[in-house]
Design an enzyme around this catalytic site. Sequence first.
Site, short mmCIF file in Angstrom:
data_model
loop_
_atom_site.label_atom_id
_atom_site.label_comp_id
_atom_site.label_asym_id
_atom_site.label_seq_id
_atom_site.Cartn_x
_atom_site.Cartn_y
_atom_site.Cartn_z
N LYS A 1 7.99 -3.43 15.07
CA LYS A 1 8.57 -2.67 13.96
C LYS A 1 9.51 -1.59 14.48
CE LYS A 1 4.83 -2.74 10.52
NZ LYS A 1 3.84 -1.94 9.82
N GLY B 1 -5.62 -4.56 5.19
CA GLY B 1 -4.72 -5.53 4.56
C GLY B 1 -5.30 -6.93 4.54
N ARG B 2 -5.83 -7.38 5.68
CA ARG B 2 -6.32 -8.77 5.75
C ARG B 2 -7.68 -8.96 5.10
NH1 ARG B 2 -5.76 -6.32 10.59
NH2 ARG B 2 -7.55 -6.05 11.96
N GLU C 1 9.91 -5.64 4.38
CA GLU C 1 10.16 -6.94 3.75
C GLU C 1 9.94 -6.87 2.24
OE1 GLU C 1 8.28 -6.39 6.41
OE2 GLU C 1 8.61 -7.94 7.94
N GLU D 1 -5.46 -11.50 13.94
CA GLU D 1 -5.07 -10.09 13.83
C GLU D 1 -6.28 -9.19 14.07
OE1 GLU D 1 -1.62 -8.25 11.36
OE2 GLU D 1 -3.34 -8.16 10.02
N LYS E 1 0.83 -1.21 0.00
CA LYS E 1 0.00 0.00 0.00
C LYS E 1 0.86 1.26 0.00
CE LYS E 1 -4.24 1.18 2.47
NZ LYS E 1 -5.02 0.73 3.63
N HIS F 1 -3.03 -38.23 10.37
CA HIS F 1 -1.81 -39.00 10.59
C HIS F 1 -0.79 -38.19 11.37
CE1 HIS F 1 -2.75 -42.46 7.91
NE2 HIS F 1 -3.65 -41.59 7.48
#
Lengths: 550, 550
Positions: free
Chosen positions: A513, A268-269, A215, A354, A209, A385
């Site tokens: 951050k 964002g999510r 990252e 979040e 954005k 399993h």
Amino acid sequence: MSMAGLVSSASASAPRCDHTQAWAALHGHHQAHGRSLDLREAFARDPQRFARFWLQAPELHADLSKNHWDVATQRFLLDLARECQLEARRDALLAGAPVNHTEGRAVLHTALRAPRGLGPFSAEVHAVLDEMLAFAEKVRAQAGQPYTDIVNIGIGGSDLGPAMAVTALEPFAHPGLRSHFVSNVDGHDLTATLRHLKPSSTLFIIASKTFTTQETMANAMAARAWFDAGMPAGADRSRHFVGVTTNLKAAADFGILTTFGFWDWVGGRYSLWSAIGLPIAVAIGAEGFRALLAGAHAMDQHFAQTPLEANLPVQLGLLDVWYRNFHGYSSRSVAPYHQGLKRLPAYLQQLEMESNGKSVDLQGEALPFGTSPVVWGEPGTNGQHAYFQMLHQGTDVVPVEFIAVKRPLHGLADQHQKLLANCLAQSQALMLGKTAEQAAGEHAPTASPQIDRAQLARHRSFPGNRPSTTLVMEALTPRSLGALIALYEHRVFVSGALWGINSYDQWGVELGKALCAELLPRFAMAAQQSPGALEGLDTSTAGLLQHLSA
Amino acid sequence: MSMAGLVSSASASAPRCDHTQAWAALHGHHQAHGRSLDLREAFARDPQRFARFWLQAPELHADLSKNHWDVATQRFLLDLARECQLEARRDALLAGAPVNHTEGRAVLHTALRAPRGLGPFSAEVHAVLDEMLAFAEKVRAQAGQPYTDIVNIGIGGSDLGPAMAVTALEPFAHPGLRSHFVSNVDGHDLTATLRHLKPSSTLFIIASKTFTTQETMANAMAARAWFDAGMPAGADRSRHFVGVTTNLKAAADFGILTTFGFWDWVGGRYSLWSAIGLPIAVAIGAEGFRALLAGAHAMDQHFAQTPLEANLPVQLGLLDVWYRNFHGYSSRSVAPYHQGLKRLPAYLQQLEMESNGKSVDLQGEALPFGTSPVVWGEPGTNGQHAYFQMLHQGTDVVPVEFIAVKRPLHGLADQHQKLLANCLAQSQALMLGKTAEQAAGEHAPTASPQIDRAQLARHRSFPGNRPSTTLVMEALTPRSLGALIALYEHRVFVSGALWGINSYDQWGVELGKALCAELLPRFAMAAQQSPGALEGLDTSTAGLLQHLSA
């Protein structure tokens, strides 16, 4: 009344769940009945139990009958929803009130999937959508020449949603284009992805954005360097890098000419429906992407219009509150019986944890009850399993959410029947359990001949009465996936609204951050044994930093 | 004394954790101190805290200082270990006593990585290992001609360990061979994998101890049909299918001539060191596989020989018990700051939850305390942009286990420094937190101008004092990965031993299998509307079955 007025009135006057009469009633009900409800007895007592708790929503059915509740519980929970003014708050959300009040933002992912002309911001939304889908089709038309590989660089919401959807919809994907997702700042992620690619046939989508995400920008710059190093001088970089961002200037400085934007009312999510969905659109095409939106919109309408007692996201959200705050279950396991949904649990971790991993209410007051549980899981049958042992015989109760898909998109019908039989057998086993007496009557081929038979039977018994929900889809298609995701989005709103929290901010990511920015220059200092490198740090952080930078 | 005598004497005389004096002492200690321990104060009070809780083990360091314990806690936990005769039980395990007493089996994955001539079953182990590695080298020598793709078909322990290790060791893999893992009975798994492969260049490894595992056999048969359909009649199938199994006859009937076996003292979730590791050996070669074994063996020696107070798997196991049974933490999050370790959490889910997800002790008596927690996570930095919000600001405390790797195997040094800074910043943020007073003094760029500043500060505050462990590796190599996995294996033994459970059986997977076999024929019956299809089923299972088979 203005939108802002609407929401402040809705949230100011709406009581928090624990301040309602229904909450007290639920406590009494839990003490008296809920705690001791036995599913096996409940089914034996009520032949209509399945029918009562079998709900229909667009593209989905849900069996809620194998849960620790009954008609009385459901009634108290509906009282709770009404006392908390859930409907008014839902309407405020959908109308674009600034429900993300700490940031003063509306929350309008539903507007991204409304048909043209309907709902807020329709003109802007459809302008970007049309443009983005036209671009996706243009890329698809160039499959093979020049493009063979699409690399999305983004993290969090700019990664998990698109990656999950592209994985789920792989049978619908263009056969000539491979999709890749790079998110981690760890250079292994990008390096392992690029190892097999060629710059001349790769299209990078840089999704950020602000175009400043640490990252994403680190990976974007490394990808650009890789591209420059592998192409002849003067190669047209702009054909190989596009941006999804609102920071046009930063993108242009990077060398990106094609950008698609979105708005501050898209979290964002909740952003896979926006231009952040570009990798999905490239994979499944414009028609597929519009079907994804249509499925989500159908679920939006169900959520907006269906009475609470038949409203699936509402019922799931109420059950979440019941389990978290009365039964005390601290996690929920998601078991999609579809390999294509293997990234759904990771996607839901962001969506739910979040959104609702908060401990203050709208007014900032500390909450005296638990909020977001841990959401986790792997696709069935794989989980059977692995960790299902703990679900069946462990000491904690973990509600399980099974997702079954009726029709496969492959020809292995026999395997699909086995898959579905396994899915049903697991929810049945969790509920039925097995007594030591039953176990004692059975032959156990691998049992030690030396072990006492009665003791062995206790090792082989299961408590049962463990709850689960089963969601059933007709097929996994763009449309049904859209509905499924929207179902989870609304469910998260419901529990968040009852808990009285802001499900749409995420202040909890800020501190890490800031501390990272503070630590980063210390690595270079420590490597040079500069005296200030460790100053002011706790001895653990200092010790680790020294060890890692030596 | 015989092996069997050794274990019965060790387990018969060893008290269960809750029957010890140390357990009572730990309860008192938790009430008086442990519950209220504040990490920030603890670091301020004791300048040696980091050094005290910084442990070294082969290939690894561990910082245990940011955990909710102190020297007194550790002393009480060591008392607990001694009262439970942990050392004698460890020695019995390593000596090959039948510690899996319900199945009368020894548990000797440690024997699989002992150097030639050392420990039990050395001749058999090294004979199969030599043969398996020679075969792996033979395949590697045929990279490109004919083999380009290796497909492992297995599930549970025959999938998660090899898949995790091959992913982690990708930089060491043969560049001409791609590895694939198919596990789910869902036909989407196999179909999506085979879509891009050619029969003539594919080698299938069919991994099933009994050669009867439902999922694996279904996929193996579909793979064989795909092979037969895509190859000329009379093609040599035996060059494209090998087996890892003890059922030579079934494998031969299937058309497999090359098989590698293992033993009943190798549990599925502990089997990657055996011939089940063949896909790892093909990827990283004989030398790499031997390094993986050597790393694990080094950790075995550390576990066997180091005093309990400096024994890393012991300390981690004790901390697990302290957190689970005294603090009541019901899950643990694993955050590997290495993209290559992205499948480690799924691997650990099986290792820990299948081993210790039990609710009876060795004698089959119901346990009055919690056992295996939920283990979950995604790689950092990805998790930071997803569920970390809940770890920082949610209502539940979830201990986090960070894994940091000092030296990358790629050239993006700048990104690696960012990765490590993020890792350290997260454990620092979890511990330090932020008060509302601190938050009030800061500028928050995205905050609503309309929100009350004091209220905003409460939304932006963090409780802190949240615990974490950081494991530090020099580099992610076959050797260090071996040590890391063995560390987790032994840690699971330690908590399981204290809890007094059999960590090596898995009766909890049996009921679902039996019910699946019972349900499967009903699907065909229901499709034909045969009257008996739903007979005797609860209405939920019946309703779902009817819906899914219509």
